[in-house]
Design a protein around this motif. Structure first.
Motif, PDB file in Angstrom:
ATOM      1  N   LEU A   1       0.822  -1.200   0.000  1.00 24.11           N
ATOM      2  CA  LEU A   1       0.000   0.000   0.000  1.00 24.11           C
ATOM      3  C   LEU A   1       0.865   1.263   0.000  1.00 24.11           C
ATOM      4  O   LEU A   1       0.535   2.258  -0.656  1.00 24.11           O
ATOM      5  N   SER A   2       1.966   1.230   0.719  1.00 25.93           N
ATOM      6  CA  SER A   2       2.871   2.372   0.735  1.00 25.93           C
ATOM      7  C   SER A   2       3.472   2.610  -0.649  1.00 25.93           C
ATOM      8  O   SER A   2       3.634   3.760  -1.084  1.00 25.93           O
ATOM      9  N   LEU A   3       3.798   1.538  -1.336  1.00 25.18           N
ATOM     10  CA  LEU A   3       4.329   1.668  -2.694  1.00 25.18           C
ATOM     11  C   LEU A   3       3.247   2.169  -3.660  1.00 25.18           C
ATOM     12  O   LEU A   3       3.533   2.907  -4.607  1.00 25.18           O
ATOM     13  N   ALA A   4       1.994   1.774  -3.394  1.00 27.63           N
ATOM     14  CA  ALA A   4       0.889   2.312  -4.198  1.00 27.63           C
ATOM     15  C   ALA A   4       0.769   3.816  -3.986  1.00 27.63           C
ATOM     16  O   ALA A   4       0.499   4.570  -4.925  1.00 27.63           O
ATOM     17  N   ALA A   5       0.973   4.268  -2.745  1.00 24.44           N
ATOM     18  CA  ALA A   5       0.949   5.704  -2.469  1.00 24.44           C
ATOM     19  C   ALA A   5       2.029   6.420  -3.265  1.00 24.44           C
ATOM     20  O   ALA A   5       1.800   7.505  -3.819  1.00 24.44           O
TER      21      ALA A   5
ATOM     22  N   PRO B   1       2.308  -1.274 -13.183  1.00 22.94           N
ATOM     23  CA  PRO B   1       1.822   0.102 -13.104  1.00 22.94           C
ATOM     24  C   PRO B   1       0.778   0.254 -11.998  1.00 22.94           C
ATOM     25  O   PRO B   1       0.209  -0.733 -11.512  1.00 22.94           O
ATOM     26  N   PHE B   2       0.525   1.490 -11.627  1.00 23.27           N
ATOM     27  CA  PHE B   2      -0.395   1.797 -10.540  1.00 23.27           C
ATOM     28  C   PHE B   2      -1.745   1.121 -10.715  1.00 23.27           C
ATOM     29  O   PHE B   2      -2.315   0.576  -9.763  1.00 23.27           O
ATOM     30  N   GLU B   3      -2.280   1.128 -11.941  1.00 18.39           N
ATOM     31  CA  GLU B   3      -3.602   0.566 -12.198  1.00 18.39           C
ATOM     32  C   GLU B   3      -3.663  -0.917 -11.839  1.00 18.39           C
ATOM     33  O   GLU B   3      -4.618  -1.391 -11.213  1.00 18.39           O
ATOM     34  N   VAL B   4      -2.641  -1.659 -12.231  1.00 19.75           N
ATOM     35  CA  VAL B   4      -2.604  -3.096 -11.969  1.00 19.75           C
ATOM     36  C   VAL B   4      -2.412  -3.363 -10.479  1.00 19.75           C
ATOM     37  O   VAL B   4      -3.006  -4.288  -9.909  1.00 19.75           O
ATOM     38  N   LEU B   5      -1.585  -2.541  -9.841  1.00 22.32           N
ATOM     39  CA  LEU B   5      -1.384  -2.695  -8.403  1.00 22.32           C
ATOM     40  C   LEU B   5      -2.694  -2.485  -7.644  1.00 22.32           C
ATOM     41  O   LEU B   5      -3.005  -3.238  -6.715  1.00 22.32           O
ATOM     42  N   CYS B   6      -3.470  -1.490  -8.038  1.00 26.54           N
ATOM     43  CA  CYS B   6      -4.775  -1.280  -7.395  1.00 26.54           C
ATOM     44  C   CYS B   6      -5.645  -2.530  -7.501  1.00 26.54           C
ATOM     45  O   CYS B   6      -6.285  -2.945  -6.523  1.00 26.54           O
ATOM     46  N   ALA B   7      -5.676  -3.124  -8.678  1.00 28.21           N
ATOM     47  CA  ALA B   7      -6.502  -4.318  -8.891  1.00 28.21           C
ATOM     48  C   ALA B   7      -6.005  -5.485  -8.055  1.00 28.21           C
ATOM     49  O   ALA B   7      -6.802  -6.305  -7.581  1.00 28.21           O
ATOM     50  N   ALA B   8      -4.695  -5.582  -7.848  1.00 29.03           N
ATOM     51  CA  ALA B   8      -4.135  -6.662  -7.030  1.00 29.03           C
ATOM     52  C   ALA B   8      -4.449  -6.470  -5.551  1.00 29.03           C
ATOM     53  O   ALA B   8      -4.644  -7.447  -4.806  1.00 29.03           O
ATOM     54  N   LEU B   9      -4.534  -5.217  -5.111  1.00 24.93           N
ATOM     55  CA  LEU B   9      -4.806  -4.921  -3.702  1.00 24.93           C
ATOM     56  C   LEU B   9      -6.294  -4.988  -3.352  1.00 24.93           C
ATOM     57  O   LEU B   9      -6.657  -5.236  -2.202  1.00 24.93           O
ATOM     58  N   LEU B  10      -7.143  -4.765  -4.347  1.00 29.35           N
ATOM     59  CA  LEU B  10      -8.577  -4.647  -4.083  1.00 29.35           C
ATOM     60  C   LEU B  10      -9.230  -5.880  -3.453  1.00 29.35           C
ATOM     61  O   LEU B  10     -10.046  -5.734  -2.528  1.00 29.35           O
TER      62      LEU B  10
END
Length: 228
Positions: free
Chosen positions: A63-67, A132-141
């Motif tokens: 999550l910190s890396l997503a930030a 990329p950020f978009e894919v990371l969001c989907a992985a965290l969701l």
């Protein structure tokens, strides 16, 4: 569980629909069925809660890396706060069970990550660094959304004296619901400008993380460990 989408073409609506069968499998799997009934063996929940505490450290890092990757200030703030909550708020939940089960800091530190926990954490951190950020969001969701859906389902059928009531109330609570809604909205916003190729990778990430949610609970139920 509502789909929480922000429009007819929202990524979240499609992602949840594609993984609805997987969610039903998770909802009804032995670990969650017995947790809802209050009959889950304490040893199984103890295994789970220790591994979940380890997992949340890796989840907080992701999550910190997503930030750091967020494209706007609001995203930086949202994911930074989510990382803080993963470490501080949910650790408080774990702390209560750790006290009940006499799990001290040394015992926790000496407990190795199971294959399932190691796999999930490694997957999220790999996504955080390489995607990329978009894919990371989907992985965290899925970690947000599936926990909320399972928490709501269990809350609706659990008795008041369920020994795991603190866990149930946390994930069925309004504070967590707000965090989940924000995460769904952030992922949908990220998907709006994504290319078809990146959107396809987002779906792959959402599905993989959903599978790992199942694997994590299944591993705890079976008390799975490294074979050598």
């Amino acid at each position: 569980m509502t789909d929480g989408d922000t429009g007819s073409n929202a990524f979240s609506r499609d992602a949840w629909a594609r993984n609805a069968v997987a969610y039903e499998t998770i909802r009804s799997m032995p670990f969650n069925a017995e947790l809802a009934a209050g009959t889950l063996k304490q040893d199984r929940f103890r295994h789970y809660i220790v591994q979940d505490a380890h997992y949340l450290i890796g989840f907080g890092r992701a999550l910190s890396l997503a930030a750091a990757k967020a494209p706007d200030p609001d995203g930086i703030v949202q994911f930074s706060r989510a990382a803080q909550d993963a470490i501080v708020v949910e650790r408080a939940l774990h702390g209560g069970f750790f006290r009940d089960y006499a799990i001290g800091p040394e015992t926790f530190a000496a407990t190795a990550l199971t294959p399932a926990c190691h796999h999930y954490v490694s997957y999220l951190l790999a996504a955080a660094y390489a995607e990329p950020f978009e894919v990371l969001c989907a992985a965290l969701l899925p970690c947000f959304w599936i926990y909320k859906a399972v928490g709501d389902d269990i809350f609706a059928r659990a008795a008041a004296d369920n020994p795991y009531r603190a866990w149930i109330d946390t994930y069925a609570g309004e504070e967590f619901a707000t965090a989940v809604a924000r995460m769904i909205a952030a992922t949908d916003r990220a998907a709006e400008q994504a290319s078809p190729v990146v959107r396809a990778r987002m779906h792959e990430a959402f599905t993989q993380a959903t599978r790992l949610e199942w694997l994590f609970w299944d591993s705890a139920y079976r008390d799975a460990a490294w074979p050598l």
